[in-house]
Design an enzyme around this catalytic site. Structure first.
Site, short mmCIF file in Angstrom:
data_model
loop_
_atom_site.label_atom_id
_atom_site.label_comp_id
_atom_site.label_asym_id
_atom_site.label_seq_id
_atom_site.Cartn_x
_atom_site.Cartn_y
_atom_site.Cartn_z
N LYS A 75 0.84 -1.14 0.03
CA LYS A 75 -0.13 -0.12 0.01
C LYS A 75 0.71 1.20 0.00
O LYS A 75 1.78 1.21 0.61
CB LYS A 75 -0.98 0.03 1.28
N SER A 150 -9.89 2.06 2.83
CA SER A 150 -9.06 2.80 2.16
C SER A 150 -7.80 1.72 1.04
O SER A 150 -7.39 2.35 0.07
CB SER A 150 -8.31 3.89 2.78
N SER A 174 -10.00 -0.30 6.93
CA SER A 174 -9.47 -0.28 5.65
C SER A 174 -8.68 -1.40 5.15
O SER A 174 -8.42 -1.53 3.86
CB SER A 174 -8.61 0.82 5.40
N1 GLN Z 1 -13.22 4.27 6.13
C1 GLN Z 1 -13.00 4.67 7.25
C2 GLN Z 1 -12.38 6.24 7.12
O1 GLN Z 1 -12.70 6.71 6.18
C3 GLN Z 1 -11.68 3.85 7.64
C4 GLN Z 1 -10.23 4.31 6.87
C5 GLN Z 1 -9.24 3.28 7.19
O2 GLN Z 1 -9.27 2.41 8.21
N2 GLN Z 1 -7.98 3.87 6.92
O3 GLN Z 1 -12.02 6.87 7.98
#
Ligand code: GLN
Length: 484
Positions: A75, A150, A174
């Site tokens: 990532k 994400s 995410s």
């Molecule tokens: N979807 C969640 C957010 O927008 C979690 C994102 C994540 O785990 N990095 O914060």
């Protein structure tokens, strides 16, 4: 070959059925063929071949680990020395890291080959990969759908078998949510298990790196490389790391699996519920005992998270000011103007929304009402789990309320987007390990994931349950038809 597991690929390398250079080339070719998915921000083509050559040489000298010569995607939140590290943002679109994150260093030391850096929501803020400065990723199962976020690029890359395995990070879901949307396995370890050094910070008390793989077995192998104390990360825990593969095949009969009734109420789509029910039957068949548990404060997890995560983000992201690295505005007056223009031009809408909400929640007049209150809720949510684990060994439920939604369908409604993480956020707030495994398809033919949450440092149990399930089912081997 591209559908093989890490163990199978490692064996093929060992038995000289293929060299790491050939294997790496095979995946690089697949990445080029599937460019339309937009899973990668950077493809490390030349350097990957050089790394593969080094791995082949290392193998010929008999100095190997399970990952020597195995291609992997990272990532783009993990700093990689000499390679672009963008975090999905215009702010870092030109940033070449001078050092490696600990996770990267560990994979490099084991001889893994970096195929490239995967696409992601900007600064990991999002549930659909649509906040990326580098455009959305398409879901390989249905190109009209989001891959989740994400870690959407990593999920799509593994689902389309553009990489055997990938790294991800999980602040509120995410790893697990994109794993569910793309039909792969993903595990967020207990907070403190995996070093955050060199992992660009979003919400430091919630962020945790972890594996995104085909199977629980591959995830166990990756965790063996990733976990361990790191003196460079002050929140890294000096806790013994087991061999996560050792207990994969243990019987699970008599194991108590808790079903939180709050995870099966209104808001859960019927087709997702149907898949979870089928998993429950499968686990009963393996001898597990299903018990009902309560997580009464879990409904407060989303509002609690959306105060705490932005608060931490507003502080973490203050370092992006155009002075030391990254983007700097072209035309400005004085220093304050340079800061303002740099941040106005360098950050996208969602990131700005989080910085503003977080700054507001932390401001003198509102700190007690929002930030402090959310901290108290966080404790209550963690206490719920402690109580639930008195009567069960792991908690099972859906990973997400629905299957992957259509691209563009939630971009104008942040709250609808935030509600996607309703089942994943509690584990981050409590610091517990959580895993999503592919378990079926929804009415729309898109993958459904089922989540297991465990006690602190009980990743091995989650992997054990996941592996036993995967021994008697085939969902983890299924790939989108056009990738077969
Ligand atoms: N979807 C969640 C957010 O927008 C979690 C994102 C994540 O785990 N990095 O914060």
């Amino acid at each position: 070959m591209h559908t093989m597991s890490v163990a199978e690929l490692s064996k093929a390398l060992q038995e000289k059925q293929i060299s790491s250079v050939e294997l790496t080339q095979l995946y690089l070719d697949r990445i080029t063929q599937q460019e339309e998915l937009n899973a990668f921000i950077t493809v490390n083509a030349e350097d990957a071949i050089a790394q593969a050559q080094a791995a082949d040489t290392r193998r010929s000298k008999g100095d190997t680990t399970l990952f020597t010569g195995i291609p992997i995607a990272h990532k783009d939140i993990f700093c990689t020395k000499g390679m672009l590290t963008t975090c999905g943002s215009k702010m870092l679109a030109n940033f070449v890291s001078p050092y490696d994150a600990t996770v990267i260093e560990r994979f490099n030391d084991s001889g893994a080959v970096t195929l490239g850096k995967t696409n992601m929501d900007e600064f990991a803020m999002g549930s659909s990969n649509e906040t990326s400065y580098f455009n959305p990723v398409l879901n390989p199962w249905d190109r009209k759908a989001v891959p989740g976020g994400s870690s959407g690029g990593s999920a799509a890359a593994v689902a389309a078998r553009l990489a055997p395995v990938a790294t991800g990070t999980d602040t509120g879901g995410s790893i697990r949510q994109p794993a569910a949307f793309c039909g792969i396995t993903g595990i967020k370890p207990s907070y403190g298990r995996v070093s955050r050094y060199g992992m660009i910070a979003f919400a430091s008390s919630l962020d945790q790196g972890g594996p995104m793989t085909r199977s629980a077995e591959d995830a166990a192998m990756m965790l063996n490389v990733m976990c361990g104390f790191d003196p460079k990360d002050s929140t890294s825990l000096n806790e013994a790391v087991p061999d996560f593969t050792a207990t994969l095949a243990d019987p699970i009969d008599g194991m108590r699996i808790g079903l939180p009734k709050e995870y099966f109420g209104a808001g859960l789509n019927a087709d997702v519920a149907r898949v979870v029910d089928a998993v429950i039957e499968e686990l009963k068949g393996l001898g597990a005992k299903l018990v009902e548990v309560e997580l009464p404060n879990s409904t407060l997890a989303v509002p609690c998270y959306y105060v705490l995560a932005p608060a931490e983000a507003s502080s973490n992201l203050s370092r992006f000011d155009g002075v030391r690295y990254g983007y700097r505005a072209q035309d400005y007056g004085d220093l304050a103007d340079m800061y303002m223009k740099t941040r106005a031009e360098g950050f996208g809408t969602e990131v700005k929304r989080r910085i503003m909400t977080g700054t507001y929640a932390l401001s003198a007049g509102y700190y007690d009402a929002y930030y402090l209150k959310a901290q108290k809720l966080r404790r209550l949510i963690a206490d719920d789990f402690t109580r639930a684990f008195e009567s069960c060994d792991a908690i099972l439920g859906p990973t997400t309320p629905t299957t992957a939604f259509d691209l563009g369908s939630k971009t104008d409604d942040p709250v609808a987007m935030y509600l996607n993480d309703i089942y994943t956020i509690p584990a981050n707030l409590a610091g517990l390990p959580g895993m999503s495994i592919p378990a079926g398809l929804g009415d729309d033919g898109r993958p459904v994931g089922v989540q297991l949450v465990g006690r602190y440092f009980d990743e091995a149990r989650l992997l054990n349950i996941g592996h036993r399930f995967q021994q008697v089912t085939d969902w983890h081997n299924q790939i989108p038809l056009d990738q077969a």
